[in-house]
Design a protein around this motif. Structure first.
Motif, mmCIF file in Angstrom:
data_model
loop_
_atom_site.group_PDB
_atom_site.id
_atom_site.type_symbol
_atom_site.label_atom_id
_atom_site.label_comp_id
_atom_site.label_asym_id
_atom_site.label_seq_id
_atom_site.Cartn_x
_atom_site.Cartn_y
_atom_site.Cartn_z
ATOM 1 N N SER A 126 1.163 -1.851 0.073
ATOM 2 C CA SER A 126 -0.241 -0.465 0.051
ATOM 3 C C SER A 126 0.949 1.745 -0.377
ATOM 4 O O SER A 126 1.651 0.994 1.035
ATOM 5 N N GLN A 127 0.797 1.912 -1.086
ATOM 6 C CA GLN A 127 1.155 3.796 -1.054
ATOM 7 C C GLN A 127 0.442 3.843 0.094
ATOM 8 O O GLN A 127 2.038 4.826 -0.106
ATOM 9 N N LEU A 128 0.504 4.090 0.459
ATOM 10 C CA LEU A 128 -0.265 4.464 1.584
ATOM 11 C C LEU A 128 -0.093 4.625 3.392
ATOM 12 O O LEU A 128 0.125 5.628 4.043
ATOM 13 N N ASP A 129 0.360 2.980 3.584
ATOM 14 C CA ASP A 129 1.067 2.824 4.313
ATOM 15 C C ASP A 129 2.885 2.484 4.107
ATOM 16 O O ASP A 129 3.086 1.947 5.164
ATOM 17 N N THR A 130 3.463 3.136 3.053
ATOM 18 C CA THR A 130 4.238 3.071 2.935
ATOM 19 C C THR A 130 5.047 4.420 2.476
ATOM 20 O O THR A 130 5.448 5.337 3.456
ATOM 21 N N PHE A 131 5.607 4.731 1.354
ATOM 22 C CA PHE A 131 6.327 5.564 1.317
ATOM 23 C C PHE A 131 5.205 6.352 0.023
ATOM 24 O O PHE A 131 5.888 7.611 0.233
ATOM 25 N N ASP A 132 4.036 6.898 0.796
ATOM 26 C CA ASP A 132 2.798 8.263 0.015
ATOM 27 C C ASP A 132 2.164 8.444 0.812
ATOM 28 O O ASP A 132 0.624 7.951 0.964
ATOM 29 N N PRO A 133 2.623 8.414 2.689
ATOM 30 C CA PRO A 133 1.143 8.484 3.450
ATOM 31 C C PRO A 133 0.809 10.439 3.396
ATOM 32 O O PRO A 133 1.236 11.157 3.034
ATOM 33 N N HIS A 134 -0.610 9.763 3.615
ATOM 34 C CA HIS A 134 -1.735 10.844 4.114
ATOM 35 C C HIS A 134 -2.191 10.750 5.328
ATOM 36 O O HIS A 134 -3.392 10.696 5.038
ATOM 37 N N PRO A 135 -1.640 11.406 6.483
ATOM 38 C CA PRO A 135 -2.241 11.371 7.386
ATOM 39 C C PRO A 135 -3.458 12.417 8.244
ATOM 40 O O PRO A 135 -2.917 12.765 7.307
ATOM 41 N N GLU A 136 -3.736 11.944 8.599
ATOM 42 C CA GLU A 136 -5.192 12.424 9.208
ATOM 43 C C GLU A 136 -5.605 13.245 7.623
ATOM 44 O O GLU A 136 -5.942 14.452 7.730
ATOM 45 N N THR A 137 -6.198 12.492 7.172
ATOM 46 C CA THR A 137 -7.265 12.642 5.976
ATOM 47 C C THR A 137 -7.666 11.625 5.896
ATOM 48 O O THR A 137 -8.087 10.747 6.506
ATOM 49 N N LYS A 138 -9.067 11.761 5.412
ATOM 50 C CA LYS A 138 -10.795 10.509 5.113
ATOM 51 C C LYS A 138 -9.433 9.200 4.147
ATOM 52 O O LYS A 138 -9.823 7.966 5.082
ATOM 53 N N ILE A 139 -8.803 9.048 3.855
ATOM 54 C CA ILE A 139 -8.214 8.080 3.585
ATOM 55 C C ILE A 139 -6.505 7.690 3.736
ATOM 56 O O ILE A 139 -6.440 6.356 3.190
ATOM 57 N N GLY A 140 -6.793 8.714 4.967
ATOM 58 C CA GLY A 140 -4.924 8.020 5.883
ATOM 59 C C GLY A 140 -5.092 6.707 6.523
ATOM 60 O O GLY A 140 -4.271 5.810 6.791
ATOM 61 N N GLY A 141 -6.146 6.235 6.635
ATOM 62 C CA GLY A 141 -6.068 4.833 7.839
ATOM 63 C C GLY A 141 -5.304 4.910 8.772
ATOM 64 O O GLY A 141 -4.917 3.680 9.590
ATOM 65 N N GLY A 142 -5.456 6.004 9.678
ATOM 66 C CA GLY A 142 -4.276 6.345 10.905
ATOM 67 C C GLY A 142 -3.033 5.673 10.614
ATOM 68 O O GLY A 142 -2.152 5.749 12.223
#
Length: 431
Positions: free
Chosen positions: A62-78
């Motif tokens: 998952s790019q969002l949980d490795t190298f491209d996180p978007h924290p504190e957004t609706k897609i951040g996932g914690g």
């Protein structure tokens, strides 16, 4: 009888040098590899790379949980984040070691594929082509071994460690370019030690040759050289069985401190072995880390794999650099696609080929750069500055000095370009 002086070039053959080499830890350098390291150190900037290491994150990280996180957004996932050596660029927590080597690595955050099925996407990412029912395309490693000068070593030049069900293939170049497959390097390479002494083995081979000659009667000329490859394969196997270079595959004798830096895992040992194999002159090594297919419990599942990846990847980059091999060795790290911005009903992320991340380094790739961006709200499919899979392939081939647009004739008489992409100039240090 060999009458050459003991210190003459004729007497210092590769095999005798290898037999005299020490084999402890990452400091293990065969004289052949030592020669390669010196050549790399004194080579001018911009000289083509000569080898590739491919780290496949099987199942799709998952790019969002490795190298491209978007924290504190609706897609951040914690996800929690940490800074990297690239100013203003953050990674997911757990990638602290990888974050520290990013001055030598470029990050692509906008990889795009048209394949969202694991098997088809793996074919695409390994070959640069989408699956075709009429043709099997060669993988990156097969192209490297086919197009670059033959490495004068006694072990396979294309190696796959911990392969999944879709190993690297030679495709229309033929089975001789398939990757040699092995599993945890903690254990010796199987089936390379004869069960009888040398004299008895020689007698068996002589008897086999007689039988083969009888079967060969009436066959078309050059059947073995052009089609069956039986004798060629047998001779290569015999050479490998007696080669001191086999030690490059086995990490069991490595100092614990050096090996443990990669993590006490099969993948960590695979990355450690990959460095040894590159030292020995192998052209392409791929190491697979499966387990990223997190359709449920994504945050926990990704964090588990991140821990395995972090130590192994960072140690591999550090050691290649320490050994003056990073300039001549391309390292690519990523999965077959990414994972959805939307989190499903069981806390998982599904397949997402519309904007995922890859790490590229060494061999002429620039360090410390970030290409592309994904939508932090997860509403736009298309990322900024999309990089196609075939463009990554063209870039790798270009940095190896391979004419990526070269057309080769397939066995059925069909011309096929090595890559249909174009090199990404922003990723190249000397473009």
């Amino acid at each position: 009888m060999n009458t050459s002086p003991c210190h003459s070039p004729e007497h210092l053959t590769r095999r005798t040098l290898l037999r005299g080499a020490g084999v402890a830890g990452i400091s293990w350098l065969t004289p052949l590899a030592d020669l390669l390291a010196v050549e790399t150190e004194t080579a001018p900037k911009g000289k083509p790379a000569r080898s590739v290491i491919l780290l496949w994150l099987g199942g799709a990280a998952s790019q969002l949980d490795t190298f491209d996180p978007h924290p504190e957004t609706k897609i951040g996932g914690g996800v929690k984040t940490i800074p990297t050596a690239i100013k203003g660029v953050n990674f997911a927590a757990g990638l602290e070691q990888t974050a520290s080597v990013m001055q030598d690595v470029s990050l692509i955050r906008s990889m795009v594929s048209k394949e969202g099925d694991h098997e088809r996407a793996f074919y695409n990412i390994k070959t640069g082509y989408r699956p075709d029912p009429t043709l099997i395309h060669p993988s990156i490693g097969a192209i490297v071994c086919h197009e670059l000068p033959e490495a004068k070593i006694e072990i396979p030049t294309h190696v796959s460690i911990l392969p999944n069900q879709w190993p690297a293939r030679g495709g229309f170049f033929g089975a001789k370019y398939d990757a040699f497959q092995m599993y945890d390097p903690k254990f010796p390479v199987p089936d390379v030690k004869a069960r009888v002494d040398d004299k008895r083995l020689d007698r068996r081979m002589e008897g086999l040759a007689v039988v083969e000659q009888a079967f060969a009667r009436g066959r078309e000329t050059n059947m073995d050289q052009t089609k069956t490859l039986h004798q060629i394969s047998m001779q290569r196997a015999r050479n490998m069985m007696s080669s001191a270079q086999l030690k490059a595959f086995n990490v069991s004798d490595a100092p614990a401190k050096e090996l443990n830096a990669y993590g006490d895992t099969p993948f960590g040992r695979g990355c450690f072995a990959a460095v040894r194999l590159i030292q020995a002159g192998v052209r392409c090594v791929e190491v697979t880390l499966n387990g990223w297919d997190t359709h449920a419990n994504n945050l926990e599942g990704q964090a588990t794999q991140v821990k395995i990846l972090d130590a192994a990847y960072a140690s591999l980059i550090r050691d290649l650099k320490k050994l003056n091999l990073l300039e001549s060795t391309i390292v690519v790290c990523g999965g077959e696609f990414g994972r959805t911005p939307k989190i499903n009903n069981v806390g998982g992320r599904d397949h997402w080929p519309h904007g995922f991340s890859m790490l590229v380094s060494g061999g002429g790739f620039a360090g410390g750069r970030v290409i592309g961006a994904t939508d932090p709200q997860g509403e736009k499919q298309a990322p900024e500055k999309p990089i196609l899979v075939e463009d990554l392939h063209a870039t790798v081939q270009n940095l190896l000095g391979i004419d990526y647009s070269k057309e080769v004739m397939t066995p059925v008489g069909r011309p096929m370009a090595l890559s249909k992409g174009e090199p990404v100039k922003e990723l190249q240090a000397h473009a």
